[in-house]
Scaffold this motif. Structure first.
Motif, PDB file in Angstrom:
ATOM      1  N   GLN A 189       1.923 -31.168  11.166  1.00 58.78           N
ATOM      2  CA  GLN A 189       1.596 -31.537   9.798  1.00 58.78           C
ATOM      3  C   GLN A 189       0.702 -30.487   9.148  1.00 58.78           C
ATOM      4  N   ALA A 190      -0.211 -29.914   9.933  1.00 59.49           N
ATOM      5  CA  ALA A 190      -1.075 -28.867   9.392  1.00 59.49           C
ATOM      6  C   ALA A 190      -0.249 -27.676   8.916  1.00 59.49           C
ATOM      7  N   CYS A 191       0.763 -27.325   9.669  1.00 59.01           N
ATOM      8  CA  CYS A 191       1.648 -26.224   9.272  1.00 59.01           C
ATOM      9  C   CYS A 191       2.391 -26.551   7.987  1.00 59.01           C
ATOM     10  N   LEU A 192       2.899 -27.766   7.890  1.00 62.09           N
ATOM     11  CA  LEU A 192       3.636 -28.182   6.696  1.00 62.09           C
ATOM     12  C   LEU A 192       2.719 -28.266   5.481  1.00 62.09           C
ATOM     13  N   ASP A 193       1.436 -28.526   5.718  1.00 61.19           N
ATOM     14  CA  ASP A 193       0.457 -28.593   4.625  1.00 61.19           C
ATOM     15  C   ASP A 193      -0.075 -27.220   4.220  1.00 61.19           C
ATOM     16  N   GLY A 194       0.410 -26.171   4.871  1.00 59.91           N
ATOM     17  CA  GLY A 194      -0.006 -24.818   4.517  1.00 59.91           C
ATOM     18  C   GLY A 194      -1.243 -24.331   5.233  1.00 59.91           C
ATOM     19  N   ASP A 195      -1.644 -25.003   6.309  1.00 58.09           N
ATOM     20  CA  ASP A 195      -2.834 -24.597   7.048  1.00 58.09           C
ATOM     21  C   ASP A 195      -2.505 -24.474   8.536  1.00 58.09           C
ATOM     22  N   PRO A 196      -1.592 -23.559   8.906  1.00 59.28           N
ATOM     23  CA  PRO A 196      -1.179 -23.456  10.311  1.00 59.28           C
ATOM     24  C   PRO A 196      -2.262 -22.837  11.186  1.00 59.28           C
ATOM     25  N   PRO A 197      -2.464 -23.357  12.385  1.00 58.17           N
ATOM     26  CA  PRO A 197      -3.431 -22.763  13.313  1.00 58.17           C
ATOM     27  C   PRO A 197      -3.001 -21.356  13.721  1.00 58.17           C
ATOM     28  N   THR A 198      -3.962 -20.520  14.054  1.00 53.17           N
ATOM     29  CA  THR A 198      -3.683 -19.131  14.399  1.00 53.17           C
ATOM     30  C   THR A 198      -2.793 -19.012  15.621  1.00 53.17           C
ATOM     31  N   ASP A 199      -3.016 -19.878  16.635  1.00 50.53           N
ATOM     32  CA  ASP A 199      -2.212 -19.757  17.844  1.00 50.53           C
ATOM     33  C   ASP A 199      -0.747 -20.098  17.586  1.00 50.53           C
ATOM     34  N   ILE A 200      -0.479 -20.843  16.518  1.00 50.15           N
ATOM     35  CA  ILE A 200       0.906 -21.146  16.153  1.00 50.15           C
ATOM     36  C   ILE A 200       1.525 -19.965  15.418  1.00 50.15           C
ATOM     37  N   THR A 201       0.806 -19.422  14.437  1.00 45.35           N
ATOM     38  CA  THR A 201       1.351 -18.318  13.655  1.00 45.35           C
ATOM     39  C   THR A 201       1.505 -17.044  14.475  1.00 45.35           C
ATOM     40  N   GLN A 202       0.766 -16.938  15.566  1.00 46.82           N
ATOM     41  CA  GLN A 202       0.903 -15.771  16.426  1.00 46.82           C
ATOM     42  C   GLN A 202       2.134 -15.857  17.318  1.00 46.82           C
ATOM     43  N   ASN A 203       2.744 -17.017  17.397  1.00 40.77           N
ATOM     44  CA  ASN A 203       3.879 -17.204  18.301  1.00 40.77           C
ATOM     45  C   ASN A 203       5.141 -17.706  17.626  1.00 40.77           C
ATOM     46  N   ALA A 204       5.117 -17.863  16.310  1.00 43.28           N
ATOM     47  CA  ALA A 204       6.296 -18.338  15.602  1.00 43.28           C
ATOM     48  C   ALA A 204       6.289 -17.802  14.179  1.00 43.28           C
ATOM     49  N   ALA A 205       7.468 -17.757  13.588  1.00 48.42           N
ATOM     50  CA  ALA A 205       7.610 -17.278  12.212  1.00 48.42           C
ATOM     51  C   ALA A 205       7.592 -18.416  11.205  1.00 48.42           C
ATOM     52  N   GLY A 206       7.778 -19.647  11.679  1.00 47.96           N
ATOM     53  CA  GLY A 206       7.815 -20.799  10.795  1.00 47.96           C
ATOM     54  C   GLY A 206       8.019 -22.065  11.595  1.00 47.96           C
ATOM     55  N   ILE A 207       8.112 -23.183  10.899  1.00 44.35           N
ATOM     56  CA  ILE A 207       8.253 -24.470  11.581  1.00 44.35           C
ATOM     57  C   ILE A 207       9.216 -25.356  10.806  1.00 44.35           C
ATOM     58  N   VAL A 208       9.976 -26.171  11.535  1.00 44.56           N
ATOM     59  CA  VAL A 208      10.932 -27.103  10.959  1.00 44.56           C
ATOM     60  C   VAL A 208      10.672 -28.487  11.563  1.00 44.56           C
ATOM     61  N   LEU A 209      10.646 -29.521  10.722  1.00 40.06           N
ATOM     62  CA  LEU A 209      10.451 -30.885  11.205  1.00 40.06           C
ATOM     63  C   LEU A 209      11.675 -31.723  10.850  1.00 40.06           C
ATOM     64  N   VAL A 210      12.301 -32.299  11.872  1.00 39.41           N
ATOM     65  CA  VAL A 210      13.479 -33.143  11.707  1.00 39.41           C
ATOM     66  C   VAL A 210      13.103 -34.561  12.083  1.00 39.41           C
ATOM     67  N   GLU A 211      13.172 -35.477  11.124  1.00 38.87           N
ATOM     68  CA  GLU A 211      12.867 -36.892  11.393  1.00 38.87           C
ATOM     69  C   GLU A 211      14.174 -37.628  11.666  1.00 38.87           C
ATOM     70  N   LEU A 212      14.304 -38.137  12.887  1.00 36.35           N
ATOM     71  CA  LEU A 212      15.541 -38.781  13.330  1.00 36.35           C
ATOM     72  C   LEU A 212      15.619 -40.230  12.898  1.00 36.35           C
TER      73      LEU A 212
END
Length: 324
Positions: A301-324
């Motif tokens: 949720q932090a990533c989707l809100d525009g405040d991604p943690p550094t350890d996430i941005t250092q290991n990925a280019a973006g994030i996708v959330l799929v609600e089943l």
């Protein structure tokens, strides 16, 4: 009976995946028709995510951070119970060269390096690694000659086959084996069998379709699986665990090959023939199962809100959330 329990219910994620896949196929076809040798994977990823919104949410991180890793987007699936499954996914194109095919546009050695980076990033995040194949439209795949079929359908005619997903681990291992063989036999590596890779991948529209049949196990040897891990394989799964189970089904049935070599005189080697690499082990079950969580991590949720943690941005280019 709730809406979700009706037999004719179509989950919003499936609607989004279907819409996004068709749009991505059209974009890939347009670029080929305009004379491009291959489409840009980053562009197709953006088009796919944008077309799946708002049912599927996403956030893109900045370019300098993206260049630090071989990974593309981190995908998370979450069901109504709160269970979630995450996977670090790198996008690769299925490139047609005459009547031959290859995974990605780079040389096999570079592909192996990229997939190794992807797996290292996935290890740091405690997630499995996947590959998303962008395979164009049916016309682009018309020259594909795959002897295997999916139920009663040829590989290239599968519904939604322009965007498919499979585990990255066997593709990296096969690419690495090719590179080792090439070094020993003094020839250029040909890379993984791209048609086989594509055949074993699952269209993302099937991941979001609760009625899609699961990929069956073909050589499952439960004797090599620790007892506490077996229920995940033996019991039908729903929701987020079903996505994880589908990923393992693909890993478990992967038909990659590992060559056997013998020496045939000084500085010469001869290939005896391939043997099927065994991915039925507790190690590989854990590789997939580690993406399963009892609830969605707070950083999503932090990533989707525009405040991604550094350890996430250092290991990925973006994030996708799929609600089943």
């Amino acid at each position: 009976m709730s809406l979700a329990e009706r037999a004719d219910y179509i989950p919003p994620a499936h609607v989004a995946f279907t819409r996004g896949t068709r749009h991505a196929e059209q974009k890939m076809a347009t670029q080929i028709n305009h004379g491009y040798a291959i489409w840009e994977e980053e562009h197709i990823t953006h088009e796919l995510c944008e077309k799946m919104f708002p049912e599927v949410r996403y956030a893109k991180f900045n370019r300098p951070q993206e260049k630090r890793t071989g990974a593309d987007y981190m995908w998370w699936w979450v069901d109504r119970s709160g269970q979630s499954f995450g996977c670090l996914i790198q996008a690769k194109s299925l490139k047609r060269i005459g009547r031959k095919w290859k995974v990605g546009s780079d040389a096999p050695l570079k592909l192996e390096q990229q997939l190794t980076l992807l797996l290292r990033s996935a290890d740091r995040l405690g997630l499995p690694a996947g590959l998303m194949l962008y395979a164009g439209d049916v016309d682009y795949r018309s020259a594909m000659n795959c002897p295997s079929r999916h139920r009663d359908t040829a590989c290239h005619l599968r519904e939604g086959a322009g965007v498919t997903l499979l585990p990255a681990l066997p593709v990296r291992d096969e690419t690495k084996d090719e590179a080792i063989a090439a070094t020993r036999l003094r020839h250029l590596p040909g890379g993984p069998d791209a048609v086989s890779v594509f055949h074993q991948a699952t269209p993302i529209v099937d991941l979001s379709n609760p009625n899609a049949p699961e990929t069956p196990f073909t050589e499952l040897a439960l004797s090599g699986i620790r007892k506490e891990l077996r229920p995940f394989l033996e019991v039908d799964q729903i929701g987020a665990p079903r996505i994880a189970r589908t990923m393992f089904n693909m890993l478990g049935s992967y038909r990659g090959h590992e060559p056997d070599f013998i020496y045939d005189g000084p500085h010469r080697m001869q290939t005896l023939g391939p043997r099927i690499r065994n991915y039925f082990s507790s190690e590989f079950v854990r590789h997939i199962q580690r993406g399963l969580r009892p609830q969605l991590p707070e950083y999503v949720q932090a990533c989707l809100d525009g405040d991604p943690p550094t350890d996430i941005t250092q290991n990925a280019a973006g994030i996708v959330l799929v609600e089943l």
